[in-house]
Design an enzyme around this catalytic site. Structure first.
Site, PDB file in Angstrom:
ATOM      1  N   LYS A 132      37.280  59.419  35.812  1.00  0.00           N
ATOM      2  CA  LYS A 132      37.187  58.230  34.970  1.00  0.00           C
ATOM      3  C   LYS A 132      36.436  58.585  33.684  1.00  0.00           C
ATOM      4  O   LYS A 132      35.737  59.596  33.691  1.00  0.00           O
ATOM      5  CB  LYS A 132      36.499  57.093  35.714  1.00  0.00           C
ATOM      6  CG  LYS A 132      35.030  57.397  36.062  1.00  0.00           C
ATOM      7  CD  LYS A 132      34.177  56.181  36.096  1.00  0.00           C
ATOM      8  CE  LYS A 132      33.684  55.812  34.738  1.00  0.00           C
ATOM      9  NZ  LYS A 132      32.218  55.736  34.609  1.00  0.00           N
ATOM     10  N   HIS A 134      34.427  57.068  41.976  1.00  0.00           N
ATOM     11  CA  HIS A 134      33.518  57.536  43.026  1.00  0.00           C
ATOM     12  C   HIS A 134      32.935  56.390  43.865  1.00  0.00           C
ATOM     13  O   HIS A 134      32.409  56.624  44.942  1.00  0.00           O
ATOM     14  CB  HIS A 134      32.432  58.461  42.459  1.00  0.00           C
ATOM     15  CG  HIS A 134      31.299  57.754  41.780  1.00  0.00           C
ATOM     16  ND1 HIS A 134      31.362  57.303  40.503  1.00  0.00           N
ATOM     17  CD2 HIS A 134      30.065  57.442  42.214  1.00  0.00           C
ATOM     18  CE1 HIS A 134      30.218  56.737  40.172  1.00  0.00           C
ATOM     19  NE2 HIS A 134      29.403  56.814  41.201  1.00  0.00           N
ATOM     20  N   LYS A 137      31.946  55.750  48.476  1.00  0.00           N
ATOM     21  CA  LYS A 137      30.701  55.279  49.112  1.00  0.00           C
ATOM     22  C   LYS A 137      31.045  54.641  50.453  1.00  0.00           C
ATOM     23  O   LYS A 137      31.929  53.788  50.535  1.00  0.00           O
ATOM     24  CB  LYS A 137      30.002  54.251  48.205  1.00  0.00           C
ATOM     25  CG  LYS A 137      29.457  54.865  46.916  1.00  0.00           C
ATOM     26  CD  LYS A 137      28.738  53.819  46.084  1.00  0.00           C
ATOM     27  CE  LYS A 137      28.441  54.316  44.681  1.00  0.00           C
ATOM     28  NZ  LYS A 137      27.398  55.314  44.572  1.00  0.00           N
ATOM     29  N   GLU A 167      21.084  48.799  37.255  1.00  0.00           N
ATOM     30  CA  GLU A 167      20.537  50.159  37.141  1.00  0.00           C
ATOM     31  C   GLU A 167      19.213  50.067  36.400  1.00  0.00           C
ATOM     32  O   GLU A 167      19.094  49.330  35.415  1.00  0.00           O
ATOM     33  CB  GLU A 167      21.499  51.055  36.368  1.00  0.00           C
ATOM     34  CG  GLU A 167      22.821  51.253  37.071  1.00  0.00           C
ATOM     35  CD  GLU A 167      23.625  52.367  36.430  1.00  0.00           C
ATOM     36  OE1 GLU A 167      23.499  53.520  36.879  1.00  0.00           O
ATOM     37  OE2 GLU A 167      24.363  52.089  35.474  1.00  0.00           O
ATOM     38  N   ASP A 195      32.432  51.342  31.377  1.00  0.00           N
ATOM     39  CA  ASP A 195      31.759  52.331  32.224  1.00  0.00           C
ATOM     40  C   ASP A 195      31.648  51.872  33.681  1.00  0.00           C
ATOM     41  O   ASP A 195      31.723  52.683  34.596  1.00  0.00           O
ATOM     42  CB  ASP A 195      30.353  52.579  31.645  1.00  0.00           C
ATOM     43  CG  ASP A 195      29.657  53.767  32.268  1.00  0.00           C
ATOM     44  OD1 ASP A 195      30.294  54.840  32.346  1.00  0.00           O
ATOM     45  OD2 ASP A 195      28.496  53.637  32.695  1.00  0.00           O
ATOM     46  N   HIS A 222      34.507  50.605  38.665  1.00  0.00           N
ATOM     47  CA  HIS A 222      33.727  50.501  39.906  1.00  0.00           C
ATOM     48  C   HIS A 222      33.679  49.054  40.444  1.00  0.00           C
ATOM     49  O   HIS A 222      33.865  48.812  41.630  1.00  0.00           O
ATOM     50  CB  HIS A 222      32.297  50.986  39.692  1.00  0.00           C
ATOM     51  CG  HIS A 222      32.200  52.383  39.149  1.00  0.00           C
ATOM     52  ND1 HIS A 222      33.088  53.370  39.486  1.00  0.00           N
ATOM     53  CD2 HIS A 222      31.316  52.956  38.303  1.00  0.00           C
ATOM     54  CE1 HIS A 222      32.753  54.497  38.867  1.00  0.00           C
ATOM     55  NE2 HIS A 222      31.676  54.262  38.142  1.00  0.00           N
ATOM     56  N   LYS A 270      22.229  48.365  32.374  1.00  0.00           N
ATOM     57  CA  LYS A 270      21.286  49.489  32.394  1.00  0.00           C
ATOM     58  C   LYS A 270      19.902  48.943  32.052  1.00  0.00           C
ATOM     59  O   LYS A 270      19.776  47.904  31.393  1.00  0.00           O
ATOM     60  CB  LYS A 270      21.677  50.514  31.335  1.00  0.00           C
ATOM     61  CG  LYS A 270      23.042  51.149  31.614  1.00  0.00           C
ATOM     62  CD  LYS A 270      22.913  52.624  31.861  1.00  0.00           C
ATOM     63  CE  LYS A 270      24.244  53.272  32.117  1.00  0.00           C
ATOM     64  NZ  LYS A 270      24.308  54.019  33.358  1.00  0.00           N
TER      65      LYS A 270
HETATM   66  P1  NDP Z   1      29.998  67.325  30.731  1.00  0.00           P
HETATM   67  O1  NDP Z   1      30.067  67.066  29.262  1.00  0.00           O
HETATM   68  O2  NDP Z   1      28.691  67.656  31.339  1.00  0.00           O
HETATM   69  O3  NDP Z   1      30.996  68.519  31.092  1.00  0.00           O
HETATM   70  C1  NDP Z   1      32.253  68.663  30.459  1.00  0.00           C
HETATM   71  C2  NDP Z   1      32.853  69.999  30.857  1.00  0.00           C
HETATM   72  O4  NDP Z   1      34.137  70.111  30.228  1.00  0.00           O
HETATM   73  C3  NDP Z   1      32.053  71.210  30.437  1.00  0.00           C
HETATM   74  O5  NDP Z   1      32.179  72.189  31.433  1.00  0.00           O
HETATM   75  C4  NDP Z   1      32.772  71.665  29.172  1.00  0.00           C
HETATM   76  O6  NDP Z   1      32.708  73.056  28.978  1.00  0.00           O
HETATM   77  C5  NDP Z   1      34.197  71.351  29.514  1.00  0.00           C
HETATM   78  N1  NDP Z   1      35.043  71.190  28.316  1.00  0.00           N
HETATM   79  C6  NDP Z   1      35.055  70.123  27.470  1.00  0.00           C
HETATM   80  N2  NDP Z   1      36.010  70.317  26.512  1.00  0.00           N
HETATM   81  C7  NDP Z   1      36.573  71.501  26.776  1.00  0.00           C
HETATM   82  C8  NDP Z   1      37.628  72.246  26.162  1.00  0.00           C
HETATM   83  N3  NDP Z   1      38.289  71.786  25.109  1.00  0.00           N
HETATM   84  N4  NDP Z   1      37.945  73.452  26.693  1.00  0.00           N
HETATM   85  C9  NDP Z   1      37.287  73.927  27.771  1.00  0.00           C
HETATM   86  N5  NDP Z   1      36.286  73.278  28.397  1.00  0.00           N
HETATM   87  C10 NDP Z   1      35.953  72.076  27.909  1.00  0.00           C
HETATM   88  O7  NDP Z   1      30.666  66.046  31.428  1.00  0.00           O
HETATM   89  P2  NDP Z   1      30.434  65.506  32.918  1.00  0.00           P
HETATM   90  O8  NDP Z   1      30.495  66.652  33.849  1.00  0.00           O
HETATM   91  O9  NDP Z   1      29.268  64.609  32.945  1.00  0.00           O
HETATM   92  O10 NDP Z   1      31.687  64.538  33.109  1.00  0.00           O
HETATM   93  C11 NDP Z   1      32.992  65.040  33.351  1.00  0.00           C
HETATM   94  C12 NDP Z   1      33.891  63.879  33.730  1.00  0.00           C
HETATM   95  O11 NDP Z   1      33.423  63.295  34.931  1.00  0.00           O
HETATM   96  C13 NDP Z   1      33.924  62.749  32.700  1.00  0.00           C
HETATM   97  O12 NDP Z   1      35.220  62.211  32.663  1.00  0.00           O
HETATM   98  C14 NDP Z   1      32.942  61.731  33.270  1.00  0.00           C
HETATM   99  O13 NDP Z   1      33.252  60.404  32.857  1.00  0.00           O
HETATM  100  C15 NDP Z   1      33.208  61.893  34.759  1.00  0.00           C
HETATM  101  N6  NDP Z   1      32.073  61.466  35.594  1.00  0.00           N
HETATM  102  C16 NDP Z   1      30.861  62.066  35.463  1.00  0.00           C
HETATM  103  C17 NDP Z   1      29.812  61.678  36.264  1.00  0.00           C
HETATM  104  C18 NDP Z   1      28.486  62.349  36.168  1.00  0.00           C
HETATM  105  O14 NDP Z   1      27.594  61.905  36.896  1.00  0.00           O
HETATM  106  N7  NDP Z   1      28.315  63.350  35.328  1.00  0.00           N
HETATM  107  C19 NDP Z   1      29.953  60.597  37.290  1.00  0.00           C
HETATM  108  C20 NDP Z   1      31.294  60.049  37.353  1.00  0.00           C
HETATM  109  C21 NDP Z   1      32.298  60.489  36.521  1.00  0.00           C
HETATM  110  P3  NDP Z   1      31.495  73.776  28.202  1.00  0.00           P
HETATM  111  O15 NDP Z   1      30.259  73.419  28.933  1.00  0.00           O
HETATM  112  O16 NDP Z   1      31.837  75.176  28.310  1.00  0.00           O
HETATM  113  O17 NDP Z   1      31.539  73.198  26.816  1.00  0.00           O
HETATM  114  C1  BG6 Z   2      29.166  56.367  36.458  1.00  0.00           C
HETATM  115  C2  BG6 Z   2      28.758  55.818  35.123  1.00  0.00           C
HETATM  116  O1  BG6 Z   2      30.551  56.241  36.632  1.00  0.00           O
HETATM  117  O2  BG6 Z   2      28.531  55.607  37.476  1.00  0.00           O
HETATM  118  C3  BG6 Z   2      27.248  55.852  34.968  1.00  0.00           C
HETATM  119  O3  BG6 Z   2      29.364  56.597  34.098  1.00  0.00           O
HETATM  120  C4  BG6 Z   2      26.590  55.122  36.100  1.00  0.00           C
HETATM  121  O4  BG6 Z   2      26.853  55.266  33.735  1.00  0.00           O
HETATM  122  C5  BG6 Z   2      27.109  55.662  37.425  1.00  0.00           C
HETATM  123  O5  BG6 Z   2      25.182  55.339  36.015  1.00  0.00           O
HETATM  124  C6  BG6 Z   2      26.592  54.834  38.569  1.00  0.00           C
HETATM  125  O6  BG6 Z   2      26.936  55.463  39.756  1.00  0.00           O
HETATM  126  P1  BG6 Z   2      26.049  55.237  41.067  1.00  0.00           P
HETATM  127  O7  BG6 Z   2      26.805  55.942  42.133  1.00  0.00           O
HETATM  128  O8  BG6 Z   2      24.697  55.811  40.758  1.00  0.00           O
HETATM  129  O9  BG6 Z   2      25.990  53.767  41.249  1.00  0.00           O
END
Ligand code: NDP
Ligand code: BG6
Length: 656
Positions: free
Chosen positions: A171, A201, A205, A239, A258, A263, A365
């Site tokens: 997402k 996600h 749960k 949150e 978001d 969710h 938030k």
């Molecule tokens: P990050 O920004 O931390 O990570 C993004 C990743 O994508 C990095 O590994 C980055 O590589 C890579 N990347 C981005 N653009 C490119 C490109 N053009 N070519 C190659 N690699 C690329 O994001 P998150 O991990 O936080 O989130 C990822 C997804 O998961 C999103 O859609 C987010 O909404 C979703 N999500 C995240 C949650 C979380 O808790 N983090 C929870 C629920 C959903 P590099 O580091 O090498 O630049």
């Molecule tokens: C993510 C949102 O999808 O869910 C965050 O991008 C949010 O902003 C999170 O904090 C909440 O997840 P959980 O599992 O902690 O309720």
């Protein structure tokens, strides 16, 4: 079909009767990112510990980061110690997963990167005997979901002639209705619907999955689950954290995109959908899509204005009690940002079951607590039987789904308080996950990835559901683009904007905030109170919010409640409107009119934004009657404030 697996826990009890996931290779796009280290890798580690991953399984990480397989393994080995959800870390199990991690660097717009990936997959397929089955996980920014799908096709990596190929799309799926339709169209150009697993996600749960299990495996509640018995439903996702360094992403998103569109609508679908004919993925997904398509559209700006409230936090207090910045001061957030960090909404479902039952949703938030709860409030029983007994009104029964961090289900009802008088008190029956199950807590991604490897799409969203969810919120996005808004409108660490309380109170209802005993113990008046008293107050206190300058109590009115200040300050005003006293956090006011059964003796005005607990007169009296110690402290304070003699017996007898 793996329907029985969806609703089992990932611990000792769940493991014994579950087969392992199908052999496959898993490719994580974005493997150097936050999602991979915080949630995905701990989930795969949990699956290994629970014996649910095949030996014929390996993971390939890819991202721009110039890591090697060795350095990727080292990085993950450090991160897992921080993010593992298990009580004890088992190095043996981790080593068995770690030795199956691989990495290939590359940019997603670089064709050669996908050629390299295809070669590596070929080698690993032979080494791990995975039968050509590959799962591609897009743990990347949403802007590259379409690009990756097309690159995979170009490199021949969606070829299903040998082994299945599936993609998991994270997402947010699009940023509005048009972009979601365009993204679906783009992905479905290269992939068939049954290959696409749109993840949310929240569906991983246990407490969310349990909504269906609870509804459809217990004959007791389903007959009541409709407009004849249910007064209204509340969904709250609070949150206490802010945007946690994700200001850049969040400012383009806001809480509507978001949390609510995905969710919260998933939880709403589970709670309100019709019983499916089976747990077959399509049967469940059909019902979810049907219920969302029955949501009444807010198709005029006026309907949006009447049914929604947006908020943005200003400076205030963080969960650690220290000063917290306002949203506009967060890194990467523009100082004039109009992005909402809070949303309250009222909606209706126009189908036979729910017609006329309001559904209230709110999420934000930097609120005063972290807590996700669903409250199903039943209609009140007729109270005529109790006339003349001293019982003024009957509180309605409530069923509370505690989703997180508290996990359980609670039924609130009335019981007679012991003694010669007919007096009622709200009490509860509770089921707690921690007391009933030994399963270790997971991240939620275990069940999702496990089911995907087994081809079970029940917990994933189909195109129609995603688009319907966007269709519901699109009128809000359209209006908010142009309509000015006064932000910030709630301080960090509070109960949210005053207008969100007005939204529900206009309908004669109140947000049913779930308080904890720990919250109450922080209030000086309740310090030292025993568990029984705290337990009864937790259900009796109602949160209310007042803006600075708003009147809380007007002199001359009959008192119906006592107020306790959770946050903020109030001014007590004298005859000429002058401030005679200022009361701060932890103190109470409004007691004298209740004790004397006389009109309010002073006007009280909020000095700042205030979060107050309201205790109805009947609950106040009950507590006084049962707790001589509480009665004594209230009397002492009242006497010192007003210098009037209060006869405690008067109020106690009058009420009984
Ligand atoms: P990050 O920004 O931390 O990570 C993004 C990743 O994508 C990095 O590994 C980055 O590589 C890579 N990347 C981005 N653009 C490119 C490109 N053009 N070519 C190659 N690699 C690329 O994001 P998150 O991990 O936080 O989130 C990822 C997804 O998961 C999103 O859609 C987010 O909404 C979703 N999500 C995240 C949650 C979380 O808790 N983090 C929870 C629920 C959903 P590099 O580091 O090498 O630049
Ligand atoms: C993510 C949102 O999808 O869910 C965050 O991008 C949010 O902003 C999170 O904090 C909440 O997840 P959980 O599992 O902690 O309720």
């Amino acid at each position: 079909m793996t329907q029985s697996r969806n609703f089992q826990s990932h611990g000792v009890t769940g493991v014994l009767d579950q087969p392992k996931a199908e052999p496959c290779l898993l490719v994580i796009f974005g493997a150097s990112g936050d999602l991979t280290k915080r949630l995905l890798m701990p989930a795969f580690y949990n699956l290994v510990c629970d014996g649910l991953l095949s030996e014929n399984f390996a993971i390939v990480g890819t991202a721009m980061d110039p890591l090697t397989t060795e350095s990727f393994r080292e990085k993950m080995s450090v991160d897992i110690k921080q993010f593992s959800t298990r009580v004890e870390f088992d190095p043996k199990q981790w080593d068995s997963l770690c030795s199956r991690l691989y990495y290939t660097p590359g940019k997603f717009d670089e064709d050669a990167a996908f050629v390299r990936l295809a070669e590596l997959l070929k080698t690993l397929d032979a080494q791990y005997k995975t039968g050509g089955k590959v799962l591609f996980y897009m743990a990347t920014p949403p802007s590259v979901f379409g690009l990756i799908s097309s690159q995979l096709e170009k490199a021949g990596l969606n070829d299903t002639s040998v082994g299945w190929k599936r993609i998991i799309v994270e997402k947010p799926f699009g940023t509005d209705l048009d972009s979601a339709i365009a993204l679906n169209r783009e992905i479905l150009k290269y992939w068939k619907e049954e290959q696409v697993f749109r993840i949310d996600h929240y569906l991983g749960k246990e407490t969310v999955q349990n909504i269906i299990a609870f509804r459809f495996s217990n004959g007791m509640f389903e007959p009541l689950w409709n407009r004849n018995y249910i007064d209204h439903i509340q969904f709250s996702v609070a949150e206490s954290v802010g945007v946690e360094g994700r200001g850049g992403y969040y400012d383009r998103s806001g809480v509507l995109r978001d949390m609510l569109q995905n969710h919260m609508f998933q939880m709403l679908a589970y709670l309100c959908m019709e019983p499916p004919a089976s747990f077959a993925p399509e049967a469940v997904r059909n019902e979810k899509a049907k219920i969302l398509s029955a949501v009444r559209m807010m198709d005029t700006p006026d309907l949006v204005r009447r049914n929604t409230v947006r908020g943005q936090y200003g400076p205030g207090t963080g969960p650690d009690g220290k000063p917290a910045p306002g949203y506009r001061e967060e890194p990467s957030v523009p100082p004039e940002s109009r992005t909402e960090t809070f949303l309250a909404m009222r909606l209706f479902i126009d189908n036979w079951r729910w017609h006329g039952v309001p559904i209230y949703l709110r999420s934000g938030k930097r609120l005063w607590k972290r807590g996700t709860e669903i409250i199903v409030q039943l209609k009140s029983a007729p109270d005529f039987l109790f006339h003349g007994t001293g019982v003024d009104s009957l509180d309605p029964n409530r069923l509370v789904f505690h989703i997180q961090p508290d996990q359980g289900i609670e039924l609130q009802f009335q019981a007679k308080t012991p003694g010669p008088h007919m007096s009622l008190q709200k009490v509860n029956m509770r089921f707690d996950y921690g007391e009933s199950f030994t399963a270790s807590r997971g991240t939620g991604y275990e069940v999702l990835t496990y089911n995907c490897m087994n081809g079970d799409a029940t917990l994933f969203s189909r195109t129609d559901l995603v688009e319907t969810a966007w269709r519901i919120v699109q009128p809000l996005l359209d209006l908010w683009k142009t309509e000015p808004v006064e932000f910030p409108n709630y301080p960090a660490g509070t109960w949210g904007p005053k207008a969100s309380f007005d939204l529900i109170e206009r309908d004669g209802r109140k947000w049913a905030d779930v308080l904890s005993r720990e919250t109450l113990k922080k209030i000086p008046l309740f310090q030292g109170a025993d568990g029984v008293l705290l337990g009864s107050l937790v259900m009796a206190l109602k949160p209310v919010v007042f803006q600075a300058e708003e009147l809380v109590i007007q002199k001359g009115e009959m008192g119906r409640a006592l107020y306790i200040i959770a946050r903020g300050e109030v001014d007590v005003l004298g005859e000429a409107g002058e401030v005679v006293a200022t009361l701060g956090e932890g103190t109470f006011f409004g007691e004298i009119s209740l004790l004397l059964s006389s009109p309010r003796m002073a006007t009280v005005r909020a000095k700042s934004f205030c979060d107050l607990f309201l205790l109805d007169k009947s609950d106040f009296t009950r507590v006084l009657r049962e707790r001589p110690q509480f009665l004594k402290s209230v009397m002492e304070i009242a006497t010192s404030r007003y210098n009037v003699a209060v006869q405690p017996d008067a109020i106690l007898e009058e009420e009984s």
